[in-house]
Structure formats: structure tokens, C-alpha cells
Design a protein around this motif. Structure first.
Motif, short mmCIF file in Angstrom:
data_model
loop_
_atom_site.label_atom_id
_atom_site.label_comp_id
_atom_site.label_asym_id
_atom_site.label_seq_id
_atom_site.Cartn_x
_atom_site.Cartn_y
_atom_site.Cartn_z
N ASN A 202 0.82 -1.21 0.00
CA ASN A 202 0.00 0.00 0.00
C ASN A 202 0.85 1.26 0.00
O ASN A 202 0.54 2.23 -0.67
CB ASN A 202 -0.94 0.00 1.21
N ALA A 203 1.94 1.23 0.78
CA ALA A 203 2.85 2.37 0.83
C ALA A 203 3.60 2.48 -0.50
O ALA A 203 3.81 1.48 -1.20
CB ALA A 203 3.83 2.22 1.98
N ASN A 204 4.03 3.69 -0.83
CA ASN A 204 4.74 3.88 -2.10
C ASN A 204 6.22 4.17 -1.91
O ASN A 204 6.89 4.65 -2.83
CB ASN A 204 4.10 5.00 -2.93
N ASP A 205 6.76 3.86 -0.70
CA ASP A 205 8.21 3.93 -0.48
C ASP A 205 8.62 2.68 0.30
O ASP A 205 7.84 2.13 1.10
CB ASP A 205 8.60 5.20 0.29
N PHE A 206 9.84 2.21 0.08
CA PHE A 206 10.28 0.93 0.63
C PHE A 206 10.31 0.94 2.16
O PHE A 206 9.96 -0.06 2.79
CB PHE A 206 11.65 0.56 0.07
N VAL A 207 10.75 2.04 2.76
CA VAL A 207 10.87 2.12 4.22
C VAL A 207 9.55 1.81 4.90
O VAL A 207 9.49 1.08 5.90
CB VAL A 207 11.40 3.50 4.65
N ASN B 67 1.38 -9.51 3.00
CA ASN B 67 1.05 -8.13 3.35
C ASN B 67 -0.18 -8.14 4.26
O ASN B 67 -1.25 -8.62 3.86
CB ASN B 67 0.80 -7.31 2.09
N LYS B 68 -0.03 -7.62 5.46
CA LYS B 68 -1.11 -7.70 6.44
C LYS B 68 -2.25 -6.73 6.14
O LYS B 68 -3.33 -6.83 6.74
CB LYS B 68 -0.56 -7.44 7.84
N ILE B 69 -2.03 -5.82 5.19
CA ILE B 69 -3.08 -4.86 4.83
C ILE B 69 -3.92 -5.35 3.66
O ILE B 69 -5.15 -5.38 3.72
CB ILE B 69 -2.46 -3.48 4.49
N ASN B 70 -3.24 -5.78 2.58
CA ASN B 70 -3.98 -6.16 1.37
C ASN B 70 -3.96 -7.66 1.08
O ASN B 70 -4.51 -8.11 0.07
CB ASN B 70 -3.47 -5.38 0.16
N GLN B 71 -3.27 -8.44 1.93
CA GLN B 71 -3.22 -9.91 1.84
C GLN B 71 -2.40 -10.44 0.66
O GLN B 71 -2.45 -11.64 0.35
CB GLN B 71 -4.64 -10.52 1.79
N ASN B 72 -1.67 -9.59 -0.05
CA ASN B 72 -0.77 -10.07 -1.10
C ASN B 72 0.32 -10.95 -0.49
O ASN B 72 0.72 -10.74 0.66
CB ASN B 72 -0.13 -8.90 -1.85
#
Length: 207
Positions: free
Chosen positions: A19-24, A61-66
Motif C-alpha cells: 500500500n505504501a509507495n516507499d520501501f521504508v 502483506n497484512k493490509i492487502n493480503q498479497n
């Protein structure tokens, strides 16, 4: 240079599934699920692109389940990169994941596979059960005990055989154990040799 290449590849592959657009920040969204051993090594790491990985660690990914399949060296680099920003890597139960936990999981994975096979195909009498119990205790068998497992081993599938070789070892410290080794011949000797450690192989050169 190697670290920079890993980070570039990891960023390129992780961000589209985060979901975030930066690696950190994106790396904080991912948790550890578990591993399998793919002995055929016919799959590439989805995070860094490393070819033909054997141990496949699943992260989610705990947000989008990917989900992604990650190799053993790559997942350690992922943990290291999290630590650089004072972040930790967790599993789905919120337990901290570090190198020791990954090694323990790999051992537990082998144990589970081996004991399912032993329970289904070997532990049929008191002597066989005593061998199974000894493997469960520390994995160390006498040559006499190990010889009884040769036919069992030959009927295992490749993944089960890998589990066997990872868990079972041979007792070879005492003189009577070395004398037992000296009497080995043919297929029994080949089987026992397969289970010796590198240090034990040096010892038996003089037996």
C-alpha cells in the motif's frame, strides 16, 4: 554494490504489492507466514529475483493480503534492512522473526515431515518405536539402529529423504561404535556413510 542491487530489486518488486509507495514504509506491512523446501529449486525469489531458490519463505502483506515467495538469503537481508530503521519483522501471530527463528522453523519443518513418515511406515513394533523415540530425543542413532532404517529410507520420496538426512546422525565416539563401523559392507556401509558428518568422515578414514 551487492546491497544496492538487492535494495533496487526488492523495492521494484515489493512496492507494486504494497500500500505504501516507499520501501521504508512498505516493508513494515509484511509479515512472515512459513516455509517449504522445494528440492527441485525451480522457482525464483519474488523479492530480489534470485534464480532457482530451494527454501521458499512466504511473506504476506497484512493490509492487502498479497503474498510473495522469498529465498533464504533474501529474507535475511529483508530482516537486516528492517533493523537499519529500528523496525522488526513479525509473523502472523506477532512473534518476532530473526535468524534463529528461521533456522528453528527449518528444523521443525524437517522434523514434521520425518515423523509423519516414521509414524505411517516404520513404528510398527517395540524396537522400531524405540528407534523413533531416540530420533525424537536427539536424532543420534547407533549403527545397529540406523541400519534398520535403510529400507525405510529407500522408500521415502526425495523431500522425506532430505528430512531424514537433516535430522538423523550416527554415534561414532566410542571404540565399540567404531568397531561396528569397521564391520560394515556394501549397501549398509554406503547408507551409514551418507549420514556421517564431515568430521566423522575424517575419523573413519583411519578405521
Amino acid at each position: 554494490m551487492v546491497e544496492n542491487t538487492w535494495l533496487l530489486n526488492a523495492t521494484k518488486n515489493l512496492l507494486p504489492l504494497s500500500n505504501a509507495n516507499d520501501f521504508v514504509n512498505a516493508k513494515k506491512e509484511w509479515v512472515y507466514v512459513g516455509l517449504i523446501d522445494n528440492e527441485e529449486a525451480d522457482f525464483d525469489c519474488q523479492l530480489c529475483g534470485h534464480k532457482e531458490i530451494r527454501y521458499e519463505y512466504t511473506i504476506k502483506n497484512k493490509i492487502n493480503q498479497n503474498e510473495m515467495i522469498v529465498g533464504s538469503s533474501c529474507i535475511l537481508k529483508f530482516i537486516t534492512h528492517l533493523a537499519k530503521t529500528q523496525d522488526l519483522f513479525y509473523d502472523t501471530q506477532n512473534n518476532i522473526i530473526d535468524k534463529t527463528r528461521l533456522e528453528d522453523d527449518k528444523h521443525d519443518y524437517w522434523v514434521d515431515i520425518l515423523f509423519k513418515s516414521l509414524d505411517a511406515n516404520f513404528s510398527n513394533n517395540d524396537f522400531q518405536i524405540s528407534i523413533t523415540d531416540q530420533i525424537e530425543t536427539d536424532g543420534k542413532l547407533t549403527i545397529k539402529q540406523a541400519k534398520c532404517l535403510r529400507n525405510f529410507y529407500n522408500n521415502l520420496n526425495p523431500n522425506e529423504q532430505s528430512a531424514f538426512k537433516h535430522i538423523v546422525s550416527i554415534k561414532l565416539r566410542k571404540d565399540f561404535q567404531k568397531n561396528q563401523y569397521a564391520l560394515l559392507k556394501g549397501y549398509d556401509k554406503d547408507f551409514i556413510d551418507m549420514l556421517l558428518s564431515s568430521q566423522q568422515r575424517k575419523i573413519v578414514e583411519f578405521i
